[in-house]
Enzyme design. Structure first.
Site, PDB file in Angstrom:
ATOM      1  N   HIS A   1      45.198  36.106  39.516  1.00  0.00           N
ATOM      2  CA  HIS A   1      45.799  34.879  40.025  1.00  0.00           C
ATOM      3  C   HIS A   1      47.240  35.160  40.373  1.00  0.00           C
ATOM      4  O   HIS A   1      47.903  35.928  39.676  1.00  0.00           O
ATOM      5  CB  HIS A   1      45.723  33.762  38.968  1.00  0.00           C
ATOM      6  CG  HIS A   1      45.878  32.407  39.556  1.00  0.00           C
ATOM      7  ND1 HIS A   1      47.109  31.860  39.801  1.00  0.00           N
ATOM      8  CD2 HIS A   1      44.967  31.497  39.971  1.00  0.00           C
ATOM      9  CE1 HIS A   1      46.935  30.663  40.338  1.00  0.00           C
ATOM     10  NE2 HIS A   1      45.643  30.421  40.462  1.00  0.00           N
TER      11      HIS A   1
ATOM     12  N   ASP B   1      37.612  30.043  38.738  1.00  0.00           N
ATOM     13  CA  ASP B   1      36.369  30.192  39.492  1.00  0.00           C
ATOM     14  C   ASP B   1      35.347  31.103  38.840  1.00  0.00           C
ATOM     15  O   ASP B   1      34.220  31.196  39.314  1.00  0.00           O
ATOM     16  CB  ASP B   1      36.689  30.730  40.893  1.00  0.00           C
ATOM     17  CG  ASP B   1      37.392  29.686  41.730  1.00  0.00           C
ATOM     18  OD1 ASP B   1      36.973  28.523  41.645  1.00  0.00           O
ATOM     19  OD2 ASP B   1      38.340  30.028  42.429  1.00  0.00           O
TER      20      ASP B   1
ATOM     21  N   HIS C   1      40.604  31.834  47.851  1.00  0.00           N
ATOM     22  CA  HIS C   1      41.058  30.553  47.278  1.00  0.00           C
ATOM     23  C   HIS C   1      39.817  29.811  46.776  1.00  0.00           C
ATOM     24  O   HIS C   1      39.125  30.309  45.893  1.00  0.00           O
ATOM     25  CB  HIS C   1      41.855  29.826  48.365  1.00  0.00           C
ATOM     26  CG  HIS C   1      42.591  28.606  47.925  1.00  0.00           C
ATOM     27  ND1 HIS C   1      42.823  28.285  46.625  1.00  0.00           N
ATOM     28  CD2 HIS C   1      43.177  27.612  48.657  1.00  0.00           C
ATOM     29  CE1 HIS C   1      43.507  27.151  46.566  1.00  0.00           C
ATOM     30  NE2 HIS C   1      43.728  26.717  47.790  1.00  0.00           N
TER      31      HIS C   1
HETATM   32  N1  CMC Z   1      40.058  42.625  41.475  1.00  0.00           N
HETATM   33  C1  CMC Z   1      40.618  43.850  41.457  1.00  0.00           C
HETATM   34  N2  CMC Z   1      41.934  44.070  41.567  1.00  0.00           N
HETATM   35  C2  CMC Z   1      42.714  43.004  41.709  1.00  0.00           C
HETATM   36  C3  CMC Z   1      42.200  41.696  41.739  1.00  0.00           C
HETATM   37  C4  CMC Z   1      40.816  41.527  41.616  1.00  0.00           C
HETATM   38  N3  CMC Z   1      40.262  40.319  41.621  1.00  0.00           N
HETATM   39  N4  CMC Z   1      43.214  40.820  41.895  1.00  0.00           N
HETATM   40  C5  CMC Z   1      44.323  41.557  41.968  1.00  0.00           C
HETATM   41  N5  CMC Z   1      44.024  42.883  41.855  1.00  0.00           N
HETATM   42  C6  CMC Z   1      44.956  43.996  41.824  1.00  0.00           C
HETATM   43  C7  CMC Z   1      45.443  44.343  43.235  1.00  0.00           C
HETATM   44  O1  CMC Z   1      44.640  45.296  43.837  1.00  0.00           O
HETATM   45  C8  CMC Z   1      46.835  44.838  42.938  1.00  0.00           C
HETATM   46  O2  CMC Z   1      46.738  46.155  42.440  1.00  0.00           O
HETATM   47  P1  CMC Z   1      47.818  47.260  42.860  1.00  0.00           P
HETATM   48  O3  CMC Z   1      49.098  46.782  42.230  1.00  0.00           O
HETATM   49  O4  CMC Z   1      47.285  48.541  42.301  1.00  0.00           O
HETATM   50  O5  CMC Z   1      47.880  47.254  44.350  1.00  0.00           O
HETATM   51  C9  CMC Z   1      47.307  43.966  41.798  1.00  0.00           C
HETATM   52  O6  CMC Z   1      46.111  43.569  41.103  1.00  0.00           O
HETATM   53  C10 CMC Z   1      48.066  42.711  42.243  1.00  0.00           C
HETATM   54  O7  CMC Z   1      47.220  41.999  43.148  1.00  0.00           O
HETATM   55  P2  CMC Z   1      47.732  41.150  44.387  1.00  0.00           P
HETATM   56  O8  CMC Z   1      46.671  41.166  45.441  1.00  0.00           O
HETATM   57  O9  CMC Z   1      49.104  41.612  44.781  1.00  0.00           O
HETATM   58  O10 CMC Z   1      47.856  39.729  43.725  1.00  0.00           O
HETATM   59  P3  CMC Z   1      48.005  38.370  44.498  1.00  0.00           P
HETATM   60  O11 CMC Z   1      48.836  37.507  43.657  1.00  0.00           O
HETATM   61  O12 CMC Z   1      48.405  38.565  45.916  1.00  0.00           O
HETATM   62  O13 CMC Z   1      46.475  37.858  44.547  1.00  0.00           O
HETATM   63  C11 CMC Z   1      44.513  36.698  44.125  1.00  0.00           C
HETATM   64  C12 CMC Z   1      45.997  36.835  43.790  1.00  0.00           C
HETATM   65  C13 CMC Z   1      43.938  35.480  43.405  1.00  0.00           C
HETATM   66  C14 CMC Z   1      44.352  36.457  45.650  1.00  0.00           C
HETATM   67  C15 CMC Z   1      43.786  37.997  43.712  1.00  0.00           C
HETATM   68  O14 CMC Z   1      43.920  38.186  42.317  1.00  0.00           O
HETATM   69  C16 CMC Z   1      42.320  38.006  44.113  1.00  0.00           C
HETATM   70  O15 CMC Z   1      42.005  38.366  45.253  1.00  0.00           O
HETATM   71  N6  CMC Z   1      41.385  37.578  43.197  1.00  0.00           N
HETATM   72  C17 CMC Z   1      39.991  37.476  43.522  1.00  0.00           C
HETATM   73  C18 CMC Z   1      39.762  36.199  44.271  1.00  0.00           C
HETATM   74  C19 CMC Z   1      39.797  35.009  43.351  1.00  0.00           C
HETATM   75  O16 CMC Z   1      39.210  35.000  42.282  1.00  0.00           O
HETATM   76  N7  CMC Z   1      40.480  33.941  43.822  1.00  0.00           N
HETATM   77  C20 CMC Z   1      40.549  32.683  43.080  1.00  0.00           C
HETATM   78  C21 CMC Z   1      41.922  32.370  42.602  1.00  0.00           C
HETATM   79  S1  CMC Z   1      41.920  31.004  41.439  1.00  0.00           S
HETATM   80  C22 CMC Z   1      41.472  29.634  42.339  1.00  0.00           C
HETATM   81  C23 CMC Z   1      42.414  29.287  43.416  1.00  0.00           C
HETATM   82  O17 CMC Z   1      43.614  29.096  43.133  1.00  0.00           O
HETATM   83  O18 CMC Z   1      41.955  29.173  44.525  1.00  0.00           O
END
Ligand code: CMC
Length: 444
Positions: free
Chosen positions: A322, A378, A283
């Site tokens: 996201h 971010d 986050h």
């Molecule tokens: N790098 C590589 N792969 C990713 C990433 C990433 N940053 N984000 C998602 N994926 C992949 C994930 O592995 C999954 O692949 P598969 O379908 O093959 O298993 C797919 O994309 C869907 O990901 P998810 O984890 O189910 O998506 P989510 O909605 O649960 O997660 C997130 C959202 C923001 C936690 C995630 O994208 C992430 O960890 N990003 C990096 C951390 C980040 O930048 N966070 C800041 C968010 S914006 C500011 C805020 O709101 O705080």
């Protein structure tokens, strides 16, 4: 609530459309009709669906709230597919260009843009609540020199509740107004003091002549000069970053604010909980994680190898992806622009080239394209903060200052909503059934 619409033109003449969902429970053969309002069915309506009278009724299972609306809100609108973000109906791009953080905070909390005199009063009141009790300074002094400033912020915001006991009176609008001024006023002071503490520098008291962002820069960076004069580009850049981070509907920390606030605790305790939620690397801690990632990569030539590791599932590409945006985060677009303005003043951040190369490769790569992973807010914000001279540990703290406006708006909306109760999700229990207690000498 139920709406019935006649649709002419189908083969059989007139077809009736109702805003309901018909569910057949194949366990019993019974049919249920559930109202659809605002594109939702009510989860509690599912409870009518039972196999027999003793049955608790059907629940929906939704870990991490992937498809559950927990409130009705009128604050922030996001269309993740189209990359749209609006506060109270106003596009984020217009607010970033024309508004200030304090005006935007007023908009979020009060629902309308302020008149000139409302803005003057609002600014005056927040500016005159920036000082913190001298005991809080002593409290901050108790932290180790290398304590993470976010840990200091969380604890100190929680501690504010012990200074303002009337804050417990949450249904008193006058008390809420006062705590709002205090929270918005004191967050930058606590944040700056935490920073100065980590450097062993004397604390700098607020300067009421300066803007919200200008005063924050003053409290961070003032040294021997009699009067600190913030660089206008940096002051405006920080203000824009605060606007962009001010709210983002039901994200993890806002959910924490609402959830903890739903127990009717004082707003300082609820805000401390929201700050704690924001601290995590998925986050608000992501901007810190982005910088650490860029530093680890170290050079443009090593980007492809890092992308390979991301695709192999070894690491995540921080600042990408996201839960809601499946398109370019509109805030990232604005931040990228602001970054260049700051680099013009402070010099180009050498990590920018690595970031640009990551973005270029990722936007063309199938792995990211198919998963709709784009840069989020971010990805570039950390580069700006670093260029301003802030250490990575301060990045989530800056996010918290801005998001306080949204947390307060969401908290007030939650308190005013007659449908809200203490947040208390259900679970699916799959653990043991009843077992006999085993005395310690018989355990294996
Ligand atoms: N790098 C590589 N792969 C990713 C990433 C990433 N940053 N984000 C998602 N994926 C992949 C994930 O592995 C999954 O692949 P598969 O379908 O093959 O298993 C797919 O994309 C869907 O990901 P998810 O984890 O189910 O998506 P989510 O909605 O649960 O997660 C997130 C959202 C923001 C936690 C995630 O994208 C992430 O960890 N990003 C990096 C951390 C980040 O930048 N966070 C800041 C968010 S914006 C500011 C805020 O709101 O705080």
């Amino acid at each position: 609530m139920e709406k019935t619409t006649s649709l002419a033109g189908s083969a059989g003449g007139t077809e009736t459309r109702r805003d309901t969902l018909t569910v057949i429970d194949n366990r019993t053969g019974k049919t249920y009709e559930l109202p659809i309002v605002h594109g939702c069915i009510r989860a509690t309506d599912l409870r009518k669906i039972k196999v027999d009278e003793a049955d608790f009724g059907l629940m929906s299972y939704d870990p991490a709230f992937l498809n559950t609306a927990c409130c009705i809100s009128r604050i922030t609108y996001i269309d993740g597919e189209r990359g749209i973000l609006r506060y109270r109906g106003y596009p984020i791009e217009e607010l970033a260009e024309k508004s200030t953080f304090l005006e935007t905070a007023y908009l979020l909390i009060h629902g309308e843009l302020p008149t000139r005199s409302q803005l003057e009063d609002w600014t005056y009141n927040i500016t005159h609540h920036t000082f913190i009790h001298e005991s809080i300074k002593k409290f901050l002094d108790g932290f180790h020199y290398d304590a993470h400033p976010m840990g200091m912020l969380i604890s100190t915001v929680a501690a504010l509740s012990t200074f303002y006991v009337e804050a417990k009176d949450i249904f008193n609008p006058e008390s809420r107004r006062k705590q709002t001024y205090r929270l918005l006023g004191k967050m930058p002071t606590i944040a700056a003091f935490a920073y100065r503490h980590s450097l062993g520098l004397p604390y700098v008291y607020p300067d009421n002549d300066l803007s919200y962002a200008g005063n924050f820069l003053n409290m961070l960076f003032k040294t021997t000069e009699l009067k600190y004069r913030p660089n206008p580009t940096l002051e405006r850049a920080l203000d824009v970053l605060f606007i962009l981070h001010a709210d983002h509907e039901q994200n993890c920390s806002t959910n924490a604010m609402r959830s903890v606030g739903s127990s009717h605790v004082d707003p300082y305790s609820a805000t401390a909980a929201a700050c704690a939620a924001l601290y995590g690397p998925l986050h608000g801690g992501a901007n810190e994680a982005v910088l650490r990632m860029l530093m680890e990569i170290g050079s443009v030539s090593r980007v492809p190898d890092y992308i390979r590791r991301v695709k192999a599932g070894e690491v995540r590409l921080m600042g990408f992806g996201h839960r809601v945006y499946k398109n370019y985060d509109p805030r990232a677009r604005i931040i990228k622009q602001v970054a260049y303005e700051v680099f013009d003043v402070m010099g180009r951040n050498p990590l920018l080239d690595i970031a640009l190369e990551i973005e270029r490769i990722a936007l063309e790569d199938d792995y990211f394209v198919t998963r709709k992973l784009y840069p989020n807010v971010d990805f570039y914000s950390g580069l700006i903060y670093q260029s301003m001279g802030l250490p990575v540990t301060m990045f989530p703290v800056l996010f918290a200052i801005a998001r306080t406006a949204g947390w307060i708006a969401q908290w007030q909306e939650m308190l005013a909503d007659p449908e809200q109760k203490i947040a208390r999700p259900r679970q699916v229990y799959l653990g043991y059934g009843k077992r006999e207690y085993i005395p310690i000498d018989q355990r294996v």
